[in-house]
Every structure is written in structure tokens, then in C-alpha cells.
Write a protein that holds these residues in place. Structure first.
Motif, PDB file in Angstrom:
ATOM      1  N   ASP A 137       0.891  -1.059   0.091  1.00  0.00           N
ATOM      2  CA  ASP A 137      -0.129  -0.032  -0.098  1.00  0.00           C
ATOM      3  C   ASP A 137       1.095   1.277  -0.093  1.00  0.00           C
ATOM      4  O   ASP A 137       1.987   1.073   0.674  1.00  0.00           O
ATOM      5  N   LEU A 138       0.556   2.218  -0.662  1.00  0.00           N
ATOM      6  CA  LEU A 138       1.121   3.797  -0.743  1.00  0.00           C
ATOM      7  C   LEU A 138       0.245   4.578  -0.213  1.00  0.00           C
ATOM      8  O   LEU A 138      -1.170   4.689  -0.418  1.00  0.00           O
ATOM      9  N   THR A 139       0.552   5.319   0.869  1.00  0.00           N
ATOM     10  CA  THR A 139      -0.270   6.362   1.391  1.00  0.00           C
ATOM     11  C   THR A 139       0.579   7.634   1.748  1.00  0.00           C
ATOM     12  O   THR A 139       1.617   7.596   1.760  1.00  0.00           O
ATOM     13  N   ALA A 140      -0.097   8.757   1.277  1.00  0.00           N
ATOM     14  CA  ALA A 140       0.483   9.946   1.265  1.00  0.00           C
ATOM     15  C   ALA A 140      -0.350  11.146   1.682  1.00  0.00           C
ATOM     16  O   ALA A 140      -1.567  11.421   1.078  1.00  0.00           O
ATOM     17  N   GLY A 141      -0.181  11.802   2.919  1.00  0.00           N
ATOM     18  CA  GLY A 141      -0.944  12.988   3.528  1.00  0.00           C
ATOM     19  C   GLY A 141      -0.647  14.168   2.666  1.00  0.00           C
ATOM     20  O   GLY A 141       0.410  14.151   1.719  1.00  0.00           O
ATOM     21  N   LEU A 142      -1.306  15.079   3.139  1.00  0.00           N
ATOM     22  CA  LEU A 142      -1.280  16.595   2.383  1.00  0.00           C
ATOM     23  C   LEU A 142       0.279  16.950   2.289  1.00  0.00           C
ATOM     24  O   LEU A 142       0.926  17.431   1.197  1.00  0.00           O
ATOM     25  N   VAL A 143       1.005  16.886   3.331  1.00  0.00           N
ATOM     26  CA  VAL A 143       2.438  17.493   3.601  1.00  0.00           C
ATOM     27  C   VAL A 143       3.212  16.582   2.580  1.00  0.00           C
ATOM     28  O   VAL A 143       4.363  16.944   2.000  1.00  0.00           O
ATOM     29  N   TYR A 144       3.198  15.255   2.921  1.00  0.00           N
ATOM     30  CA  TYR A 144       4.006  14.328   1.894  1.00  0.00           C
ATOM     31  C   TYR A 144       3.773  14.608   0.492  1.00  0.00           C
ATOM     32  O   TYR A 144       4.523  14.618  -0.364  1.00  0.00           O
ATOM     33  N   ARG A 145       2.513  14.920   0.046  1.00  0.00           N
ATOM     34  CA  ARG A 145       2.263  15.173  -1.488  1.00  0.00           C
ATOM     35  C   ARG A 145       2.871  16.464  -1.900  1.00  0.00           C
ATOM     36  O   ARG A 145       3.233  16.723  -2.950  1.00  0.00           O
ATOM     37  N   ILE A 146       3.164  17.353  -1.059  1.00  0.00           N
ATOM     38  CA  ILE A 146       3.606  18.676  -1.363  1.00  0.00           C
ATOM     39  C   ILE A 146       5.123  18.490  -1.518  1.00  0.00           C
ATOM     40  O   ILE A 146       5.661  19.005  -2.431  1.00  0.00           O
ATOM     41  N   PHE A 147       5.801  17.518  -0.861  1.00  0.00           N
ATOM     42  CA  PHE A 147       7.105  17.228  -1.145  1.00  0.00           C
ATOM     43  C   PHE A 147       7.366  15.959  -1.912  1.00  0.00           C
ATOM     44  O   PHE A 147       8.639  15.600  -2.064  1.00  0.00           O
ATOM     45  N   GLY A 148       6.488  15.387  -2.378  1.00  0.00           N
ATOM     46  CA  GLY A 148       6.410  14.184  -3.572  1.00  0.00           C
ATOM     47  C   GLY A 148       6.903  13.037  -2.490  1.00  0.00           C
ATOM     48  O   GLY A 148       7.639  12.012  -3.152  1.00  0.00           O
ATOM     49  N   LEU A 149       6.318  12.809  -1.562  1.00  0.00           N
ATOM     50  CA  LEU A 149       6.722  11.859  -0.757  1.00  0.00           C
ATOM     51  C   LEU A 149       5.623  10.892  -0.394  1.00  0.00           C
ATOM     52  O   LEU A 149       4.487  11.010  -0.645  1.00  0.00           O
TER      53      LEU A 149
END
Length: 536
Positions: free
Chosen positions: A112-124
Motif C-alpha cells: 500500500d502507498l499512502t501520502a498525506g497533504l504534507v507528503y504530497r507537497i514534497f513528493g513523498l
């Protein structure tokens, strides 16, 4: 050092260099440290620039917590390394408590891949490799928290390719089963959890202000509302409050629907897996192995059912413990019921014509009328018990409460009896090709189609009412989903025949036919446990 099994150092034909978490985690940890100054600014705005010792203590505790979180994140960045060697995935992490994990790729059940808002901003993103364990002791897999999105996608593709020893299809090559339709947004407000969320948020805000020694009734906004509406009649104030809470709850439910299900896609691909992608601010990609899919469950809660909607869940192994299973099993958002039935037919392979619509209630065997009588009796008993409270108080305080109790009891009786009748009409069971189908529920209708090969045992329970009326509840146990799926309130002969038809010869050795009484030995799994109960 911890390993998945005793094979600590496997032979690796092609050792690969160690990978590390993304250096952009440093920026993420710096953002965490912004929280205490931001909270201080908000508290000053709320209190009009005033502060006290309790506020400073609370903000100081928050600052210390953020420093600890940021320090842990920096330590994780500095110490975490991973690689794929031959047919294993290795992960090294920890400074003071070092961990060494080595997982055979053949044991991987989902990635599974999960990315919160902050992670999405930094491409994580956070990559979770699940090995299908059902407890913490067994080990449910590993997490790479803070890996670059491109590296995570490449790592997942490589692991699946090694596991299945074949070509991994790209998203463009995979089979699209379903994707988001904007018209489904109409189902967003139709959940009671939105209202509960408003009440929970209000309670959390009040508790936080109370801990900071701030009286919410003394805030300027609250005083202004009391001044404006303090003279209205009580019934009008209560009505308006309820309408405002419901409106806020529906708005919150709609916002949650948009956040959770934007970009939704259900695909079949990547080496025999189902992949569900969804999320607006926090994205998530869940994988479910097709070979571990034991069935599907159609869920129709009120008022979604009244609007012709439903949700579809997977009954699958390898999704972790019960809490993880609840978060990962959803195959669809709230959708039209016809769409949910179509998707169920797509994900469950049909061998015979009867299996082409596994969740259809048409043709299911009805349940005895005794099941209806039991539900009506329980509904009337609940109405009487609830009404007895104001009636009892009225006998002591005055006749007005007696009248209120009688009216309340009558209204509740009508509502609960209607629900009892609806719950009885929902009951149904039968075999549809290789699938055991069972339907039940009052507030939430549930229809499950469970594969024969997924049933590993039976549980049979009988209440005092069921013993008097010749009924029983048959539970099909499985190593997937909720663990037990029940066929409620069936006659004894029909229930035993259904169990025999679903899994031949599994229950038969535990049934001893005698003249008086007939005895049923309870089945737990495929082993013979001599826990017998008398079936009269």
C-alpha cells in the motif's frame, strides 16, 4: 535483531545497493516545529491577546512533543536503509534499538502507498509491505515512511515482479473495473457519521479550551449569539440547533467523501491483484491479492439504502488485523446499488450461470416466521423499557410525564416494529454455485457471498428463544474479513443442510443422530473439538 523467519542470510545472486529515505523529510520535520508558534497565535486571537499560565504550559507541552516528533523523524532518516537482494526484501533501521528485517518476497500479500497533504507537497509517500499476519506478534510487514513517490512505485513493481516471476503490467495496461463518477457525490451527505463528527469536534474544542482555563461562554462570539437569539422560544432554539448540526454534519460528510474518494479507480492487474487508488489531499493505494479473495459483502446502511446506494467490501485475507481490515477492505465508495452488484460480478469469477449475480437476493430461501416473531418481541420489549422511565418518574412527579411516556412508547413501538419487519424481510440464504450467500440486518442491510473453499469451519449458536422455536444461527468461519459470517435464525434442518451443501462432509462427522435427543457437536475449524451442545 528481528527477522521474519530463521533464514537470516539468504544467498543473493544480485546484491543491490542500499536505498535510503528521501532527504526531503528534513523539510517535513521543520514544518512540524511550526505548530507551537501557530497555536500560540491562534490562542492570542481567541482570547483577545490575553494569556495565562495554563495556556503557556499547554503550548510548552506541545512544543516539547513537536521537538520529539521532529527528532524521531531525523533519526529515522539517518538510520533507515532498504534493498532487494535476490528474492528477499531487507530493511535496517534504528539507532538505540536496531532492527533487521528480512522478508521473502513470496510472503508479500499487499503493498500500500499512502501520502498525506504534507507528503504530497514534497513528493513523498509511505510504503507498507504487508505479509498477511493477523497479530503484532506474527509480524504484519514493514513500513517505509518518507520514501520518494517514484522510488516507492519502482520498489512495488519490482517486488511484485519477483513475487509472481512475471511481467508487471502498467496502469495503462491493467483492466479498469470502475472509476469515480461525479454523480456519486449525491451519496456523500447520506451518513450519520457526519453529525457525530460535528458533536465530537465540538466536544474536543470545549475540552481543549477548558484545559487552557478558557470559558467558552465568555468568548465574544458566544456572547454575541446569546444576545441575538437569547429571547427566542426554547422549542425554536432547539429546532434551529438541530438543523444547524445536521447541516454541518452533511457538509462534513460530503467533504469527507470528496477527500477520501477523489480519483477513485479499481483495477485488476499487477500480477493478479486488485488495486484501489483514492484520495484528494491524502492519497492511498491499496492492493488485494485476487487469489486471497474469499468473497464480497454488500453494505446498505440507512439512509444510503433509501437513496438506492450501497458500498462493496472485499472479504479477503492478508489485510492485517480487524482494524487494518476495516480500513483497507473497501472496494467502492457509496455507489448506486446496481453499480455495486456489477463490480461484485466483475471481481468474483463466475463458473456457472447462477454465479453471475452473486449478491442478488432473488431466489434466496426465506426464513421461518418464528424469526419475525422474535424480532417483533424484542422491538416491543425495547419500546416498553424505554417508555417505562418517564412513566415511572411521572407516577412520582406528575401525570404529565406519564402521558409523555405513553406517547413515547407508542411511537417507538411503531417505529421498532417496522424496523423488525424490515429486518425479517432482509433475511435470506442459499447456495449460488460455489458461493454461500447470506443476507441480514435492520439499520444496515448486509449481503455476503462467500466462496466454498474459503469456509474453514462452522459455529452454531442457539439462544433460549431459538431453542424454543427450533431455530439456530449458523456461522461460517473463514480466515478472511470479519472471521465469521452468520446465517441468522434458520430452522435446524435447513441450517444443517445448508452447511452440508456449502462444504460437504465438514459438519457431518460431528452430528450424531439418535432418537432422543439429537446431538450436534460444535465444529471449530477442520479439527474435531468435542464441545457438544444439545439441539432439541
Amino acid at each position: 535483531m528481528t527477522y521474519e523467519n530463521d533464514l537470516l542470510h539468504p544467498a543473493c545472486a544480485e546484491p543491490r545497493p542500499w536505498g535510503r529515505l528521501s532527504g526531503r523529510l528534513i523539510l517535513v520535520n521543520l514544518i512540524v516545529l511550526v505548530a507551537p508558534p501557530a497555536m500560540l497565535l491562534i490562542s492570542l486571537l481567541v482570547t483577545g491577546g490575553e494569556t495565562n499560565l495554563q495556556i503557556l504550559i499547554t503550548l510548552g507541552s506541545l512544543a516539547i512533543t513537536c521537538l520529539v516528533i521532529g527528532g524521531a523523524g531525523m533519526m529515522r532518516l539517518a538510520t533507515t536503509r532498504y534493498r532487494i537482494t535476490g528474492e528477499r526484501f531487507e530493511l535496517h533501521s534504528g539507532l538505540f534499538f536496531r532492527s533487521r528485517r528480512s522478508i521473502p518476497v513470496g510472503r508479500v500479500r499487499g503493498i500500500d502507498l499512502t501520502a498525506g497533504l504534507v507528503y504530497r507537497i514534497f513528493g513523498l509517500t509511505t510504503l507498507r509491505i504487508d505479509t498477511g499476519g493477523q497479530s503484532a506478534a506474527a509480524g504484519r510487514g514493514v513500513r517505509l515512511d518518507g520514501i520518494a513517490k517514484a522510488d516507492a512505485a519502482a520498489l512495488r513493481a519490482r517486488i511484485i515482479e519477483l513475487r509472481d516471476a512475471g511481467h508487471v503490467r502498467s496502469a495503462a495496461e491493467s483492466d479498469l473495473i470502475s472509476e469515480l463518477d461525479r454523480s456519486w457525490l449525491r451519496y456523500g451527505p447520506l451518513t450519520v457519521w457526519g453529525v457525530g463528527g460535528v458533536l465530537a469536534a465540538a466536544g474536543s474544542v470545549y475540552r481543549t479550551l477548558h484545559e487552557m482555563k478558557i470559558d467558552p461562554l465568555e468568548l465574544g462570539v458566544v456572547k454575541d449569539l446569546v444576545h441575538r437569539f437569547g429571547s427566542v422560544p426554547l422549542w425554536y432554539g432547539v429546532l434551529m440547533s438541530v438543523l444547524v448540526i445536521v447541516a454541518l454534519g452533511m457538509a462534513g460528510s460530503t467533504a469527507a467523501f470528496v477527500e477520501n474518494w477523489s480519483g477513485y479507480e479499481l483495477r485488476r492487474g499487477d500480477g493478479g491483484i486488485f488495486q484501489i487508488r483514492r484520495g484528494l489531499l491524502a492519497t492511498r493505494s491499496v492492493t488485494i491479492e485476487e487469489r486471497r479473495l474469499r468473497g464480497v459483502e454488500l453494505v446498505e446502511p440507512i439512509p444510503l439504502r433509501w437513496a438506492g446506494g450501497a458500498k462493496l467490501n472485499a472479504v479477503a485475507g492478508g489485510l492485517g488485523d480487524q482494524e487494518e481490515n476495516r480500513r483497507r477492505r473497501a472496494l467502492t465508495p457509496p455507489v448506486p446499488r446496481a453499480e455495486a452488484l456489477r463490480i461484485a460480478a466483475e471481481v468474483l469469477p463466475a463458473v456457472t450461470h447462477s454465479e453471475s449475480e452473486p449478491l442478488s437476493r432473488v431466489g434466496l430461501a426465506p426464513h421461518p416466521r418464528a424469526a419475525l416473531r422474535g424480532r417483533i418481541n424484542r422491538a416491543l420489549a425495547a419500546a416498553v423499557l424505554i417508555a417505562a422511565v418517564p412513566v415511572g418518574l411521572g407516577l412520582w412527579l406528575g401525570p404529565a410525564l406519564v402521558a409523555v411516556g405513553c406517547v413515547t412508547g407508542l411511537v417507538l413501538a411503531l417505529i421498532l416494529v417496522a424496523l423488525a419487519y424490515d429486518a425479517y424481510r432482509t433475511l435470506g440464504n442459499g447456495m449460488r454455485g460455489r458461493y454461500l450467500v447470506a443476507a441480514s440486518g435492520a439499520f444496515t442491510h448486509r449481503t455476503v457471498a462467500l466462496r466454498q473453499e474459503g469456509i474453514i469451519g462452522w459455529t452454531i449458536t442457539r439462544s433460549a428463544f431459538q431453542r424454543r422455536t427450533g431455530l439456530l444461527t449458523l456461522g461460517a468461519t473463514t480466515s478472511a474479513g470479519d472471521g465469521v459470517y452468520k446465517v441468522r435464525d434458520v430452522s435446524m434442518d435447513h441450517g444443517l443442510a445448508l452447511a452440508e451443501a456449502a462444504v460437504p462432509r465438514l459438519l457431518a462427522p460431528f452430528i450424531e443422530h439418535e432418537r432422543q435427543p439429537r446431538t450436534l457437536t460444535r465444529v471449530s475449524g477442520r479439527s474435531r473439538t468435542r464441545s457438544a451442545e444439545s439441539v432439541k
